[in-house]
Design an enzyme around this catalytic site. Structure first.
Site, PDB file in Angstrom:
ATOM      1  N   GLU A   1       0.737  -1.132  -0.055  1.00 59.30           N
ATOM      2  CA  GLU A   1      -0.033  -0.126   0.032  1.00 59.30           C
ATOM      3  C   GLU A   1       0.960   1.340  -0.036  1.00 59.30           C
ATOM      4  O   GLU A   1       0.831   2.167   0.741  1.00 59.30           O
ATOM      5  CB  GLU A   1      -0.888   0.014   1.053  1.00 59.30           C
ATOM      6  CG  GLU A   1      -1.997  -1.058   1.108  1.00 59.30           C
ATOM      7  CD  GLU A   1      -3.230  -0.742   2.079  1.00 59.30           C
ATOM      8  OE1 GLU A   1      -2.953  -0.312   3.163  1.00 59.30           O
ATOM      9  OE2 GLU A   1      -4.264  -1.746   2.019  1.00 59.30           O
TER      10      GLU A   1
ATOM     11  N   GLU B   1      -5.653  -8.341  -0.753  1.00 58.23           N
ATOM     12  CA  GLU B   1      -6.453  -7.867   0.609  1.00 58.23           C
ATOM     13  C   GLU B   1      -7.743  -7.505   0.259  1.00 58.23           C
ATOM     14  O   GLU B   1      -7.930  -6.565  -0.469  1.00 58.23           O
ATOM     15  CB  GLU B   1      -5.793  -6.760   1.465  1.00 58.23           C
ATOM     16  CG  GLU B   1      -4.398  -6.863   1.938  1.00 58.23           C
ATOM     17  CD  GLU B   1      -4.014  -5.808   2.989  1.00 58.23           C
ATOM     18  OE1 GLU B   1      -4.793  -5.089   3.438  1.00 58.23           O
ATOM     19  OE2 GLU B   1      -2.607  -5.826   2.697  1.00 58.23           O
TER      20      GLU B   1
HETATM   21  O1  AHR Z   1      -5.289  -5.922   6.749  1.00 58.14           O
HETATM   22  C1  AHR Z   1      -5.253  -4.939   7.612  1.00 58.14           C
HETATM   23  C2  AHR Z   1      -4.509  -3.783   6.935  1.00 58.14           C
HETATM   24  O2  AHR Z   1      -5.316  -3.196   5.860  1.00 58.14           O
HETATM   25  C3  AHR Z   1      -3.163  -4.143   6.299  1.00 58.14           C
HETATM   26  O3  AHR Z   1      -1.888  -4.119   7.161  1.00 58.14           O
HETATM   27  C4  AHR Z   1      -2.999  -3.004   5.365  1.00 58.14           C
HETATM   28  O4  AHR Z   1      -2.145  -3.304   4.203  1.00 58.14           O
HETATM   29  C5  AHR Z   1      -4.297  -2.552   5.119  1.00 58.14           C
HETATM   30  O5  AHR Z   1      -4.458  -1.286   5.062  1.00 58.14           O
END
Ligand code: AHR
Length: 498
Positions: A172, A291
């Protein structure tokens, strides 16, 4: 209401990459400590791994697990997690304001992956670190022997190289919360150079570059375009992250988020292909949605946490019934893009925004959240080939999208000659569902289940939410008719004659 799904064995989206059903474990809250690893727990094995958790993870059949973060990785020194445990430093985890003991690190993760039958997706730190650390880590993991890093791995107990194939290059990096946050150009240049060095160590690796951390981000689109303009030739996948919430308690809007997810994926594919055209490249960049989930229930509680605890209760969302419907719908959306989505990671796996929860003591030691059920079914049976779905159903309008009342898709698994249908009914009314098939002869129903009849806000700490048989169903040679409950997740497995 009525919903019809028409499929043809000769008309497919793509072969499904099993890695689409991957997951994610981060050094965050109680995912690793008290989740994966808890040496004093009664179920723990000689490595300190909780066997109750291993058993639960195996039910989800996750083929790939991303590690060690997440935001955590952008401040992490991988060398802190190798070597004798009593010599590993305790460090501040700045991302989650927690205390990291480093009792669990690279070797432990590799061993655990082996125990749960998953391959790793190793993330490297491009926040506080860069090219040098990343190429050393690849050398440590994948080079056979005879160099400083590969021999150190051997000294630390792993004679054979880990041969890690999938690598996430940063996390990210578009987000201003990220340690070492970068502009798209800065990151694009860095990922290009880092990927180049990593590939020089091991040309067989596959590399994931960071895309946007949400479709709604202001930089979305421009970020992807700039990063790919810099790094197209050196990376294989572009990542997408997306979490949805229902702070407004608006069911129609919430269940409609799958359309946003679909649009996000379509948009990113378009950008990848535009850069491909501009570069006159033969290479195709695929997507790693590494994610995705619902995340919001725990946010207020997390703001009250005292910093610098070990294994704090962070991001412990307790998922309810409507979350399970959306997770099912998002999973169906992944299948609809099986031609381009090759990696997916439900975020996360244990305790932290997770399908599996643990209690540190007492009974039950492990419990399944509502979202466990649709994910388990689709990860186990959404295999083989994704068939093109032609769906006919009424729609409703949300603020931004026109949303079909059902989400449905069929997969065909040539290894066991099974066609499997996944359907979410988003209507508050029951649904007469009809499956029309062409070029296949249906034999019999192998299994038909529904997840239905629960309160929208019902959660599953007491483990009373279960999959129930879907009994109102009939089959003939080319058609299936089923009566679906209002607001339900459904799976129908059928054998077919070849
Ligand atoms: O999954 C939780 C968090 O969400 C992770 O660390 C990050 O990559 C995202 O913002």
């Amino acid at each position: 209401m009525k919903s019809t799904l028409s499929i043809d064995l000769g008309e497919s989206i793509s072969k499904i990459d099993p890695r689409i059903w991957g997951s994610f474990t981060e050094h965050l809250g109680r995912c690793v400590y008290e989740g994966i690893y808890q040496p004093n727990h009664p179920t723990s094995d000689q490595d300190g791994f909780r066997q109750d958790v291993i058993k639960a993870v195996k039910k989800l059949k996750v083929p790939l697990i991303r590690y060690p973060g997440g935001n955590f990785v952008s401040g992490y020194n991988w060398q802190d997690g190798i070597g004798p445990k009593d010599q590993r430093p305790t460090c501040l985890d700045l991302a989650w304001q927690s205390m990291e003991t480093n009792q669990f690190g690279l070797h432990e993760f590799m061993k655990w992956c082996h125990k749960v039958n998953a391959e790793p997706d190793m993330a490297v730190n491009l926040g506080t670190r860069g090219v040098d650390e990343a190429r050393s880590l690849v050398e440590y993991c994948n080079f056979p022997k005879g160099t400083y890093w590969s021999d150190l791995r051997r000294k630390n107990g792993a004679n054979a190289p880990f041969n890690i194939k999938v690598w996430s290059v940063g996390n990210e990096m578009d987000g201003d919360w990220q340690i070492g946050h970068k502009t798209a150009y800065e990151y694009g240049r860095l990922v290009h150079e880092t990927a180049k060095a990593m590939r020089l160590v091991d040309p067989k690796i596959e590399l994931v570059a960071c895309g946007s951390s949400a479709h709604q981000n202001k930089t979305f689109g421009a970020w992807e375009n700039t990063v790919l303009n810099q790094a197209y030739d050196q990376v294989d996948y572009l990542s997408l992250h997306q979490y949805y919430d229902n702070f407004d308690d608006n069911l129609a809007e919430f269940l409609g988020k799958s359309v946003d997810f679909d649009r996000f994926i379509t948009d990113v594919i378009a950008i990848c292909d535009a850069v491909k055209a501009k570069k006159r490249s033969d290479k195709q960049i695929n997507l790693a949605i590494d994610e995705w989930n619902v995340w919001y229930h725990s946010k207020a509680a997390d703001e009250k946490q005292t910093p610098w605890q070990k294994a704090p209760h962070l991001l412990e969302d307790h998922y309810n019934f409507e979350d399970a419907l959306l997770v099912g719908s998002l999973a169906i959306t992944l299948l609809k893009h099986a031609d381009r989505v090759k990696i997916g990671c439900l975020a996360q796996l244990i305790n932290v925004i997770a399908p599996i929860m643990t209690n540190t003591t007492g009974d039950p030691s492990v419990w399944y959240q509502s979202i466990f059920y649709p994910f388990m079914q689709i990860s186990n049976y959404g295999q083989g080939i994704a068939l093109t779905p032609h769906q006919d159903v009424e729609t409703y309008q949300t603020k931004d999208y026109e949303v079909p009342y059902t989400d449905s898709i069929a997969t065909y698994n040539p290894t066991n000659h099974e066609v499997v249908i996944f359907i979410v009914n988003k209507a508050k009314r029951s649904m007469n569902f009809k499956l029309n098939t062409a070029n296949m002869q249906l034999k019999q129903i192998v299994e038909a289940t529904q997840f239905a009849g629960y309160g929208l806000h019902q959660t599953n700490e007491d483990q009373s939410m279960i999959l129930k048989p879907l009994t109102d169903i009939s089959i003939d040679n080319h058609q299936v008719n089923a009566y679906l409950q209002p607001l339900s997740w459904n799976m129908i497995r059928m054998s077919i004659n070849e």
